[in-house]
Design a protein around this motif. Sequence first.
Motif, mmCIF file in Angstrom:
data_model
loop_
_atom_site.group_PDB
_atom_site.id
_atom_site.type_symbol
_atom_site.label_atom_id
_atom_site.label_comp_id
_atom_site.label_asym_id
_atom_site.label_seq_id
_atom_site.Cartn_x
_atom_site.Cartn_y
_atom_site.Cartn_z
ATOM 1 N N LEU A 1 13.579 42.757 56.321
ATOM 2 C CA LEU A 1 13.011 43.877 57.057
ATOM 3 C C LEU A 1 13.945 45.089 57.080
ATOM 4 O O LEU A 1 13.478 46.223 57.155
ATOM 5 N N ARG A 2 15.249 44.848 56.997
ATOM 6 C CA ARG A 2 16.162 45.987 56.877
ATOM 7 C C ARG A 2 15.918 46.696 55.543
ATOM 8 O O ARG A 2 16.010 47.922 55.445
ATOM 9 N N THR A 3 15.622 45.881 54.529
ATOM 10 C CA THR A 3 15.386 46.423 53.202
ATOM 11 C C THR A 3 14.026 47.105 53.106
ATOM 12 O O THR A 3 13.877 48.154 52.474
ATOM 13 N N ARG A 4 13.035 46.489 53.760
ATOM 14 C CA ARG A 4 11.669 47.022 53.702
ATOM 15 C C ARG A 4 11.025 46.863 55.086
ATOM 16 O O ARG A 4 10.386 45.856 55.366
ATOM 17 N N PRO A 5 11.188 47.842 55.952
ATOM 18 C CA PRO A 5 10.693 47.696 57.333
ATOM 19 C C PRO A 5 9.186 47.504 57.444
ATOM 20 O O PRO A 5 8.710 46.950 58.430
ATOM 21 N N ASP A 6 8.425 47.951 56.439
ATOM 22 C CA ASP A 6 6.959 47.846 56.505
ATOM 23 C C ASP A 6 6.447 46.620 55.744
ATOM 24 O O ASP A 6 5.373 46.669 55.131
ATOM 25 N N TYR A 7 7.166 45.509 55.830
ATOM 26 C CA TYR A 7 6.832 44.303 55.061
ATOM 27 C C TYR A 7 6.227 43.278 56.025
ATOM 28 O O TYR A 7 6.948 42.511 56.667
ATOM 29 N N PRO A 8 4.888 43.223 56.141
ATOM 30 C CA PRO A 8 4.287 42.352 57.154
ATOM 31 C C PRO A 8 4.537 40.863 56.922
ATOM 32 O O PRO A 8 4.606 40.096 57.883
ATOM 33 N N VAL A 9 4.680 40.430 55.664
ATOM 34 C CA VAL A 9 4.941 39.013 55.399
ATOM 35 C C VAL A 9 6.275 38.591 55.998
ATOM 36 O O VAL A 9 6.386 37.543 56.650
ATOM 37 N N ALA A 10 7.295 39.426 55.816
ATOM 38 C CA ALA A 10 8.603 39.110 56.396
ATOM 39 C C ALA A 10 8.540 39.158 57.920
ATOM 40 O O ALA A 10 9.175 38.339 58.601
ATOM 41 N N HIS A 11 7.778 40.096 58.479
ATOM 42 C CA HIS A 11 7.590 40.143 59.936
ATOM 43 C C HIS A 11 6.963 38.841 60.427
ATOM 44 O O HIS A 11 7.399 38.268 61.433
ATOM 45 N N SER A 12 5.902 38.383 59.739
ATOM 46 C CA SER A 12 5.251 37.136 60.153
ATOM 47 C C SER A 12 6.209 35.954 60.045
ATOM 48 O O SER A 12 6.254 35.091 60.926
ATOM 49 N N ASN A 13 6.982 35.901 58.962
ATOM 50 C CA ASN A 13 7.946 34.806 58.804
ATOM 51 C C ASN A 13 8.985 34.819 59.923
ATOM 52 O O ASN A 13 9.357 33.763 60.457
ATOM 53 N N LEU A 14 9.444 36.013 60.268
ATOM 54 C CA LEU A 14 10.429 36.122 61.350
ATOM 55 C C LEU A 14 9.817 35.663 62.671
ATOM 56 O O LEU A 14 10.430 34.890 63.422
ATOM 57 N N LEU A 15 8.612 36.114 62.959
ATOM 58 C CA LEU A 15 7.956 35.728 64.210
ATOM 59 C C LEU A 15 7.741 34.227 64.280
ATOM 60 O O LEU A 15 7.954 33.604 65.325
ATOM 61 N N PHE A 16 7.292 33.640 63.173
ATOM 62 C CA PHE A 16 7.088 32.195 63.133
ATOM 63 C C PHE A 16 8.387 31.467 63.472
ATOM 64 O O PHE A 16 8.406 30.544 64.297
ATOM 65 N N SER A 17 9.477 31.881 62.842
ATOM 66 C CA SER A 17 10.757 31.200 63.069
ATOM 67 C C SER A 17 11.260 31.390 64.497
ATOM 68 O O SER A 17 11.760 30.450 65.118
ATOM 69 N N LEU A 18 11.123 32.597 65.029
ATOM 70 C CA LEU A 18 11.565 32.832 66.400
ATOM 71 C C LEU A 18 10.784 31.968 67.382
ATOM 72 O O LEU A 18 11.356 31.383 68.315
ATOM 73 N N ALA A 19 9.464 31.871 67.170
ATOM 74 C CA ALA A 19 8.646 31.043 68.058
ATOM 75 C C ALA A 19 8.934 29.570 67.852
ATOM 76 O O ALA A 19 8.950 28.780 68.801
ATOM 77 N N PHE A 20 9.173 29.169 66.609
ATOM 78 C CA PHE A 20 9.423 27.772 66.287
ATOM 79 C C PHE A 20 10.736 27.288 66.898
ATOM 80 O O PHE A 20 10.805 26.202 67.487
ATOM 81 N N VAL A 21 11.773 28.087 66.758
ATOM 82 C CA VAL A 21 13.083 27.698 67.291
ATOM 83 C C VAL A 21 13.057 27.650 68.814
ATOM 84 O O VAL A 21 13.692 26.801 69.441
ATOM 85 N N GLY A 22 12.293 28.571 69.419
ATOM 86 C CA GLY A 22 12.092 28.517 70.863
ATOM 87 C C GLY A 22 13.244 29.019 71.695
ATOM 88 O O GLY A 22 13.316 28.727 72.893
ATOM 89 N N GLU A 23 14.151 29.797 71.106
ATOM 90 C CA GLU A 23 15.301 30.296 71.862
ATOM 91 C C GLU A 23 15.156 31.763 72.255
ATOM 92 O O GLU A 23 16.004 32.296 72.967
ATOM 93 N N THR A 24 14.085 32.417 71.785
ATOM 94 C CA THR A 24 13.863 33.824 72.100
ATOM 95 C C THR A 24 13.038 33.921 73.369
ATOM 96 O O THR A 24 11.959 33.312 73.463
ATOM 97 N N PRO A 25 13.492 34.656 74.388
ATOM 98 C CA PRO A 25 12.702 34.800 75.620
ATOM 99 C C PRO A 25 11.303 35.326 75.306
ATOM 100 O O PRO A 25 11.135 36.148 74.394
ATOM 101 N N PRO A 26 10.288 34.868 76.034
ATOM 102 C CA PRO A 26 8.906 35.263 75.732
ATOM 103 C C PRO A 26 8.695 36.772 75.686
ATOM 104 O O PRO A 26 7.940 37.264 74.849
ATOM 105 N N ALA A 27 9.353 37.524 76.560
ATOM 106 C CA ALA A 27 9.178 38.983 76.560
ATOM 107 C C ALA A 27 9.692 39.591 75.255
ATOM 108 O O ALA A 27 9.075 40.503 74.686
ATOM 109 N N GLU A 28 10.828 39.076 74.748
ATOM 110 C CA GLU A 28 11.365 39.570 73.481
ATOM 111 C C GLU A 28 10.470 39.164 72.319
ATOM 112 O O GLU A 28 10.268 39.941 71.377
ATOM 113 N N LEU A 29 9.927 37.947 72.374
ATOM 114 C CA LEU A 29 9.040 37.488 71.312
ATOM 115 C C LEU A 29 7.770 38.330 71.278
ATOM 116 O O LEU A 29 7.276 38.703 70.208
ATOM 117 N N ARG A 30 7.250 38.640 72.449
ATOM 118 C CA ARG A 30 6.060 39.493 72.516
ATOM 119 C C ARG A 30 6.355 40.873 71.925
ATOM 120 O O ARG A 30 5.559 41.418 71.144
#
Length: 604
Positions: free
Chosen positions: A178-207
């Motif tokens: 995302l640093r390389t390509r900020p408008d890359y929705p696939v990488a955004h989805s992958n990041l969101l999936f991992s953040l939710a999967f790991v479960g260490e990101t506070p819900p407000a930050e995940l939202r």
Amino acid sequence: MSEQNQSQDCARDARRAQRARLRQLHRAGEHAAALSVARDLTQTYPQDDFGWTVLAQLHERARAWPEAVAAARQLTALLPASDWTHAYLGLLLKRQGLLVEATTALRRALELAPERAETHNLLGLVLIGHNLLQEAEAALRRAVALDPTLAAAWSNLGTVLRDLDRQTEAIEAFRQALRTRPDYPVAHSNLLFSLAFVGETPPAELRAAAQRWEAAALTPAARAAARAQRFERAPLRARPLRLGILSAELGHHPVACFLEPWLAQLDPRRVVARLYPTKLYNDAHARALRALAADWIPLLEPDDAQAVARLRAEQLDVLIDTSGHTADNRLALVAHRVAPVQCHYLGYFATTGLSEMDYFIGDAVLIPPEHDDHFVETVWRLPRSRYAYTPLADAPTPRWQPDPAGTLWLGSFNNLTKVRDASLALWAGVLHALPEAKLLLKDRKGSDPATQERIHASVARHGIDPGRVVFLGHVPDWRAHMALYDRLDLALDTVPFNSATTGFEALWMGVPLLTLAGDALAGRQAASLLAGLGQRDWIARDAADFTRIAVALARAVDERRRLRSELRSMMRHGELCDGAGLARALEEALIEMFARWQTRPGAS
């Protein structure tokens, strides 16, 4: 000029004219006419590499993979020294599912041009498909070393690292994409999936992170157009509700197992379902789902505008997305607003972050009221568990007996990516309280030395002898896999990401399932299952409660013996196998959602 030279000149002129015509049609998007010209060109001039290139591309566009591959093979025969032709053949072979041949083609391309970052990236993807993860990591690291701006390679590297249980590194790779390509929705989805999967990101930050996906995927003008979209729909008095299901899981996939029971029981006088797969499966599950649908319309075109127009033309009343930020999703279509009511159900375990996603369908155990602010969507709670599962008719009859050696077998058949330090710390409390117990872990990664080493190191940190952990790897026969549950006395759920399909299978085989209810949806899936089963006493409040429940069940041998013979019947006659009851609940919910939309200003 001789007649022979005149004939050759005429042939060259005719060939040039045909190539020019093909180029014009191809650029204009007149695909049917271009295909006809490309076929004529390659038949008349078999050595014309341009004709074979366009023919392969046209077949690729039509997803006619065997024909595309055949054309690309002709191209590599004509241009054997071109790395591009071998790389393109590798891409098409991958899409046809011929991964071994794809690997060969891509390695040949890299022999010819070893510095092509895109080819290393494609090879990495093919190796992921082979489950050769270490080799895939090496290929993708080579890709980003050659071209640090190749966002797709960073995102694919993150996927490999996630599958290798290196979650922190995976998240950093997605962020680098995302640093390389900020408008890359696939990488955004992958990041969101991992953040939710790991479960260490506070819900407000995940939202907040989820809301950034929409900003990356759509321009401000497109977002404004989505908000301004208006629909005209007739009331439901004399017609059924038109439901669309947009899904990448309509085949052999866990989500499909939770779709089929209620789809099969929908009342067509109230709700008619149309299925829109975004990924095609060729298996019995896909065929069964297709038979349940009023329409089956694949949405595989990469262009969002075409797919949006197609969905709007379907005149849907309600659209359900089942994929969320998982693989092959088409959330951009939802973000563009294609139906008056849009909601997410089943496949994802956190907010989608989409302003145009109206509802998130759950239940009171899965999403208690105090968790509403985790979601951009309005939470819609069904009056029962949101899960129902088709009974596993082919599963063997449970034949458990206590271990004659006195060993108590605790275990999990979850993906070992879920079995991280949080799970092992929780389970270590039970192992300390039950010194006669051992831990049985069954997964395809169970035979992987690196995974075994990671888990052994973790249990040792928590004071457990690694010798008390036993691993089982992949079993190709499903009935044999299910029969292995006969070795378990108790199934221990993972945290912070719970069981769903695996939890159902354990219960179906008569194994009591213990879960710790988490503070986010991903950690409450098994609690919803157990509530639907009527076994809320297997849902722990904290780690001490989890150990207490495990010890009590371990000591209650007669009770567990009874459950082995009765649990399946309890499930079959309860909520968890009640597809008809879930269908009625969903019908009521969808009709009420649509009725609420009709009362909004501007709706008609």
